[in-house]
Motif scaffolding. Structure first.
Motif, PDB file in Angstrom:
ATOM      1  N   GLU A  67      64.274  63.471  14.982  1.00 11.17           N
ATOM      2  CA  GLU A  67      65.408  63.444  13.963  1.00 11.17           C
ATOM      3  C   GLU A  67      66.290  63.840  14.148  1.00 11.17           C
ATOM      4  O   GLU A  67      65.635  65.501  14.410  1.00 11.17           O
ATOM      5  CB  GLU A  67      64.657  63.297  12.277  1.00 11.17           C
ATOM      6  N   CYS A  71      73.416  68.643   7.527  1.00 15.95           N
ATOM      7  CA  CYS A  71      72.980  68.930   6.185  1.00 15.95           C
ATOM      8  C   CYS A  71      74.398  70.088   5.268  1.00 15.95           C
ATOM      9  O   CYS A  71      74.948  71.069   6.572  1.00 15.95           O
ATOM     10  CB  CYS A  71      71.931  69.975   6.082  1.00 15.95           C
ATOM     11  N   ARG A  88      62.295  70.902   3.881  1.00 16.99           N
ATOM     12  CA  ARG A  88      62.777  70.733   2.407  1.00 16.99           C
ATOM     13  C   ARG A  88      64.083  70.337   2.401  1.00 16.99           C
ATOM     14  O   ARG A  88      64.730  71.488   2.469  1.00 16.99           O
ATOM     15  CB  ARG A  88      62.037  71.329   1.092  1.00 16.99           C
ATOM     16  N   PHE A  89      64.918  69.241   2.176  1.00 17.32           N
ATOM     17  CA  PHE A  89      66.896  69.612   1.815  1.00 17.32           C
ATOM     18  C   PHE A  89      66.753  69.820   0.344  1.00 17.32           C
ATOM     19  O   PHE A  89      66.305  69.285  -0.188  1.00 17.32           O
ATOM     20  CB  PHE A  89      66.501  68.173   2.294  1.00 17.32           C
ATOM     21  N   SER A  95      66.545  68.763  -4.404  1.00 18.09           N
ATOM     22  CA  SER A  95      65.488  68.424  -3.153  1.00 18.09           C
ATOM     23  C   SER A  95      64.679  67.340  -3.356  1.00 18.09           C
ATOM     24  O   SER A  95      64.100  65.918  -4.339  1.00 18.09           O
ATOM     25  CB  SER A  95      64.799  69.047  -3.894  1.00 18.09           C
ATOM     26  N   PHE A  96      64.756  67.235  -1.611  1.00 16.05           N
ATOM     27  CA  PHE A  96      63.527  66.642  -1.392  1.00 16.05           C
ATOM     28  C   PHE A  96      62.757  66.321   0.198  1.00 16.05           C
ATOM     29  O   PHE A  96      63.463  67.760   0.264  1.00 16.05           O
ATOM     30  CB  PHE A  96      64.517  64.983  -0.940  1.00 16.05           C
ATOM     31  N   CYS A  97      61.557  66.351   0.284  1.00 22.31           N
ATOM     32  CA  CYS A  97      60.943  66.670   0.924  1.00 22.31           C
ATOM     33  C   CYS A  97      60.985  65.415   2.368  1.00 22.31           C
ATOM     34  O   CYS A  97      60.625  64.280   2.142  1.00 22.31           O
ATOM     35  CB  CYS A  97      60.089  67.515   1.360  1.00 22.31           C
ATOM     36  N   ARG A  98      60.513  65.246   3.897  1.00 30.30           N
ATOM     37  CA  ARG A  98      60.151  65.307   4.566  1.00 30.30           C
ATOM     38  C   ARG A  98      59.314  65.477   5.741  1.00 30.30           C
ATOM     39  O   ARG A  98      59.048  66.752   5.902  1.00 30.30           O
ATOM     40  CB  ARG A  98      61.647  64.037   5.808  1.00 30.30           C
ATOM     41  N   SER A 108      58.189  60.200   7.871  1.00 29.75           N
ATOM     42  CA  SER A 108      57.710  60.093   6.972  1.00 29.75           C
ATOM     43  C   SER A 108      58.714  59.955   5.968  1.00 29.75           C
ATOM     44  O   SER A 108      60.553  60.163   6.258  1.00 29.75           O
ATOM     45  CB  SER A 108      57.177  61.405   5.568  1.00 29.75           C
ATOM     46  N   GLU A 109      59.108  59.449   4.382  1.00 32.25           N
ATOM     47  CA  GLU A 109      60.040  59.190   4.422  1.00 32.25           C
ATOM     48  C   GLU A 109      59.991  59.673   3.212  1.00 32.25           C
ATOM     49  O   GLU A 109      59.813  60.832   3.160  1.00 32.25           O
ATOM     50  CB  GLU A 109      59.416  57.496   3.146  1.00 32.25           C
ATOM     51  N   SER A 110      61.238  60.154   2.904  1.00 32.20           N
ATOM     52  CA  SER A 110      61.732  61.337   1.890  1.00 32.20           C
ATOM     53  C   SER A 110      60.789  61.329   0.434  1.00 32.20           C
ATOM     54  O   SER A 110      61.099  59.871  -0.457  1.00 32.20           O
ATOM     55  CB  SER A 110      63.503  61.118   1.343  1.00 32.20           C
ATOM     56  N   PHE A 112      61.822  63.166  -3.031  1.00 30.96           N
ATOM     57  CA  PHE A 112      61.773  63.231  -3.608  1.00 30.96           C
ATOM     58  C   PHE A 112      60.879  64.667  -5.124  1.00 30.96           C
ATOM     59  O   PHE A 112      60.267  63.979  -5.056  1.00 30.96           O
ATOM     60  CB  PHE A 112      63.422  62.861  -4.699  1.00 30.96           C
TER      61      PHE A 112
END
Length: 192
Positions: A67, A71, A88-89, A95-98, A108-110, A112
């Motif tokens: 990927e 950002c 972590r975005f 915020s969310f993690c992948r 993975s999916e995101s 949140f």
């Protein structure tokens, strides 16, 4: 006649000089700085025309790009183990993690509002339909899933602490909510 030729020559030179003065200045090339990198990831900061953006790239162990994207805010990377990277975005208010399995080439999916993981499972606060704390498999949507409804009318919940009982694997999650985080609660989550 000589006066007309000299006047025409001066006019031509003046027009030529005027044309070159109005040409736009060349656009500076964007500058790129590596802000974080590791064996299977790289995050760079790009600045162009006063705007800062971040580009992240994750590759598998065999060199395949898993990927890459741009950002607005700098992502944070955690190398969980030799096979797993978590990023972590951040957006303006969330915020969310992948997660990336760099050996198997999985993304993975995101997740949140993620607040805990152990390399196999992730725990997060799900706002989709009310408040629920969820523990689920990181890469298998049909795998393990445990949900616990939270009785709370506040718009947001903030997790303040998460402790895992070593003997049972159970997570004890403490959270706050309400005006100025004036109320609090505790929930227990099973991890298999």
């Amino acid at each position: 006649m000589k006066k007309r030729i000299i006047a025409a020559l001066i006019l031509s030179l003046t027009l030529l000089a005027g044309c070159t003065a109005d040409e736009p200045a060349p656009t500076p090339a964007p500058s790129e700085t590596i802000v974080s990198s590791g064996e299977n990831f790289k995050i760079t900061q790009e600045r162009s025309n006063g705007v800062t953006k971040y580009v992240y790239t994750v590759t598998s162990k065999d060199g395949k790009e898993l990927e890459s994207a741009m950002c607005a805010h700098q992502p944070r990377v955690a190398v969980i183990n030799d096979d797993l990277i978590g990023i972590r975005f951040y957006t303006d208010d969330r915020s969310f993690c992948r997660y990336y399995d760099v050996t198997k080439g999985l993304v993975s999916e995101s997740f949140f509002n993620a607040f805990w993981d152990n390399g196999t499972l992730v725990a997060y606060n799900d706002y989709a339909s009310g408040h629920r704390m969820v523990v689920c498999d990181i890469f298998n949507a049909d795998g393990y899933r445990f949900e616990k409804e939270i009785d709370c009318s506040a718009l947001t919940i903030t997790v303040t602490e998460c402790v895992q009982d070593e003997s049972t694997g159970e997570l004890t999650v403490k959270y706050v909510y309400g005006d100025n985080a004036s109320s609090s609660g505790t929930v227990k989550l099973e991890t298999k």
